[in-house]
Design a protein around this motif. Sequence first.
Motif, mmCIF file in Angstrom:
data_model
loop_
_atom_site.group_PDB
_atom_site.id
_atom_site.type_symbol
_atom_site.label_atom_id
_atom_site.label_comp_id
_atom_site.label_asym_id
_atom_site.label_seq_id
_atom_site.Cartn_x
_atom_site.Cartn_y
_atom_site.Cartn_z
ATOM 1 N N GLU A 315 79.723 30.232 -1.082
ATOM 2 C CA GLU A 315 79.609 30.609 -2.488
ATOM 3 C C GLU A 315 80.962 30.719 -3.171
ATOM 4 O OE1 GLU A 315 77.194 33.858 -5.236
ATOM 5 O OE2 GLU A 315 76.756 33.647 -3.102
ATOM 6 N N ALA A 316 81.983 31.147 -2.457
ATOM 7 C CA ALA A 316 83.309 31.283 -3.076
ATOM 8 C C ALA A 316 83.823 29.939 -3.577
ATOM 9 C CB ALA A 316 84.289 31.890 -2.078
ATOM 10 N N GLN A 317 83.656 28.887 -2.754
ATOM 11 C CA GLN A 317 84.094 27.559 -3.185
ATOM 12 C C GLN A 317 83.254 27.046 -4.348
ATOM 13 O OE1 GLN A 317 83.703 28.576 -0.065
ATOM 14 N NE2 GLN A 317 85.096 27.534 1.350
ATOM 15 N N MET A 318 81.954 27.318 -4.296
ATOM 16 C CA MET A 318 81.071 26.905 -5.375
ATOM 17 C C MET A 318 81.472 27.558 -6.697
ATOM 18 S SD MET A 318 76.988 27.633 -5.730
ATOM 19 C CE MET A 318 76.413 26.430 -4.543
ATOM 20 N N ARG A 321 84.621 26.073 -8.039
ATOM 21 C CA ARG A 321 84.459 24.726 -8.593
ATOM 22 C C ARG A 321 83.844 24.784 -9.987
ATOM 23 N NH1 ARG A 321 86.403 20.024 -9.435
ATOM 24 N NH2 ARG A 321 85.269 18.196 -8.692
ATOM 25 N N VAL A 322 82.763 25.534 -10.166
ATOM 26 C CA VAL A 322 82.181 25.695 -11.498
ATOM 27 C C VAL A 322 83.197 26.354 -12.429
ATOM 28 C CG1 VAL A 322 80.342 26.817 -12.819
ATOM 29 C CG2 VAL A 322 79.819 25.756 -10.611
ATOM 30 N N GLY A 323 83.996 27.240 -11.872
ATOM 31 C CA GLY A 323 85.025 27.906 -12.655
ATOM 32 C C GLY A 323 86.029 26.952 -13.270
ATOM 33 N N GLU A 324 86.232 25.784 -12.662
ATOM 34 C CA GLU A 324 87.125 24.792 -13.251
ATOM 35 C C GLU A 324 86.576 24.293 -14.582
ATOM 36 O OE1 GLU A 324 88.361 21.658 -10.560
ATOM 37 O OE2 GLU A 324 88.121 23.004 -8.841
ATOM 38 N N ALA A 325 85.264 24.073 -14.649
ATOM 39 C CA ALA A 325 84.642 23.660 -15.910
ATOM 40 C C ALA A 325 84.730 24.780 -16.946
ATOM 41 C CB ALA A 325 83.183 23.263 -15.676
ATOM 42 N N ARG A 363 67.341 26.433 -0.494
ATOM 43 C CA ARG A 363 67.036 27.457 -1.489
ATOM 44 C C ARG A 363 68.213 28.399 -1.717
ATOM 45 N NH1 ARG A 363 63.214 30.536 0.654
ATOM 46 N NH2 ARG A 363 62.610 29.289 2.472
ATOM 47 N N ARG A 364 68.938 28.728 -0.671
ATOM 48 C CA ARG A 364 70.136 29.562 -0.858
ATOM 49 C C ARG A 364 71.156 28.844 -1.743
ATOM 50 N NH1 ARG A 364 69.284 31.579 4.605
ATOM 51 N NH2 ARG A 364 70.338 29.744 5.481
ATOM 52 N N TYR A 365 71.330 27.543 -1.491
ATOM 53 C CA TYR A 365 72.279 26.759 -2.288
ATOM 54 C C TYR A 365 71.853 26.737 -3.758
ATOM 55 C CZ TYR A 365 74.857 22.702 -4.037
ATOM 56 O OH TYR A 365 75.652 21.872 -4.772
ATOM 57 N N LEU A 366 70.587 26.385 -4.010
ATOM 58 C CA LEU A 366 70.108 26.287 -5.386
ATOM 59 C C LEU A 366 70.199 27.628 -6.108
ATOM 60 C CD1 LEU A 366 66.923 24.056 -4.933
ATOM 61 C CD2 LEU A 366 69.211 23.343 -5.658
ATOM 62 N N ALA A 367 69.831 28.700 -5.435
ATOM 63 C CA ALA A 367 69.869 30.025 -6.060
ATOM 64 C C ALA A 367 71.298 30.417 -6.414
ATOM 65 C CB ALA A 367 69.234 31.062 -5.134
ATOM 66 N N ALA A 368 72.235 30.156 -5.510
ATOM 67 C CA ALA A 368 73.625 30.524 -5.762
ATOM 68 C C ALA A 368 74.191 29.751 -6.943
ATOM 69 C CB ALA A 368 74.468 30.284 -4.507
ATOM 70 N N LEU A 369 73.928 28.448 -6.991
ATOM 71 C CA LEU A 369 74.477 27.623 -8.059
ATOM 72 C C LEU A 369 73.819 27.943 -9.391
ATOM 73 C CD1 LEU A 369 76.331 25.405 -8.982
ATOM 74 C CD2 LEU A 369 74.720 23.704 -8.078
ATOM 75 N N ARG A 370 72.519 28.078 -9.388
ATOM 76 C CA ARG A 370 71.812 28.427 -10.625
ATOM 77 C C ARG A 370 72.277 29.770 -11.167
ATOM 78 N NH1 ARG A 370 68.461 32.907 -11.440
ATOM 79 N NH2 ARG A 370 67.645 32.559 -9.348
#
Length: 412
Positions: A315-318, A321-325, A363-370
């Motif tokens: 999650e930290a890397q995710m 990465r979104v934080g760059e946008a 599901r963990r991936y999708l929930a974290a990103l969403r």
Amino acid sequence: MLRLAATLVALLLSVTAAVSTPPVLHRGVGLHQWLNWSPLATDGSYRWPPYRTVDEWLANDRPATDWPAGDPFAAIKALGFDFVRLTVDPGPLLATDGERRQEALAVLSEATKKLLAADLTVVFNLHSVTQVAQYGVDVINAPADTPESARYVAMTADVAKMLLPLGTDRVIFEPYNEPAHYPCDASGSDDWQTIMAETVATIRAISAEISIVVTGACGGSITGLTDLVPSFDDPNLLYSFHMYEPHSFTHQRSETEGGFASGLPWPASEGTPDSVVTMLETQMDIAGLDPAEQARNLQAVAPFIAEYFAEGWGEAQMVARVGEAVAWAKVNSIPTSRLFMGEFGAILMSADGRMGAFDADRRRYLAALRTDAERHDIPWAIWEYSNPYGMTVILPTGPAVPDAKMLKALGM
């Protein structure tokens, strides 16, 4: 000269237009199987009139009887989605002009009206495919100032004219999907910057109020977005990025026919390289692969398994990465609500274990990103509504019912 004139018109419109904002988006879904891959005639040209009917779409990948009765678009709304990212093959539009193009646009107008009637906002996305090479992805990846690029940009004006009567409060125009224009570093050209600016100017010459989704190059990635200079910004522009990172997790599949590449966990800390290899060996045993075939498969995927765990994705890397946008938007004084995560998803493990992620990991991936997107007030569209390829809201086989666990991960 014509391009300069279009740019000046767009600037004047942006100054004189009444202050307005794009339609409000929250949670959407990609609808890709209906109007993409427009059917071909026996001679390889587009069947006319172009595009699938609703009935053809529903029966394309599964028996039509799998689908429940009723309006399929009302069913999308009932799941809790407030908009659809409608992907459309631009090929039939590029292959025609004049009256013939207007016939194709009329088909697309009626299709859009069906979604609007179901109380869904529509992000109308021209989504190039590889089906007919001269009208496919090579066109949007052509250099700036080529006839191919100029024809595509000019075509977007006709699409804007078609969409305008449908209501700028309900329809948003996304003229490109995942342009390449690599490499994504200082050694690359500024062709995409030029093409995107010309496209915005061309559409703005039609309307100052229609909302436009702008995308960066580099496959529409966050890197492509942050490379973009939004010198053409106005309040009715949204800025897209697609998030399939790490790709080694979201798109687990072998490049070899019959190969195995699956089972990477999310986050990486939930497993080990050895546990993934053991899982693959079990799946290959069940499939009846002999020791030599198993060894070849493991040799092919070993570097990717090692790299995934070495990078330690979680999650930290995710979030970073979104934080760059998010940081790009703030530097350019763009509200994060005008960012748009237009695609994200992960392949679900297939029944034979050859590809995809375990459902719990997906599901963990999708929930974290969403959750992270929503934390920044970024609207999103999950990829996609229905397909047989494992990245779908509707279960890929059997009765066409929603994946309830996936929807829960999406907060719905």
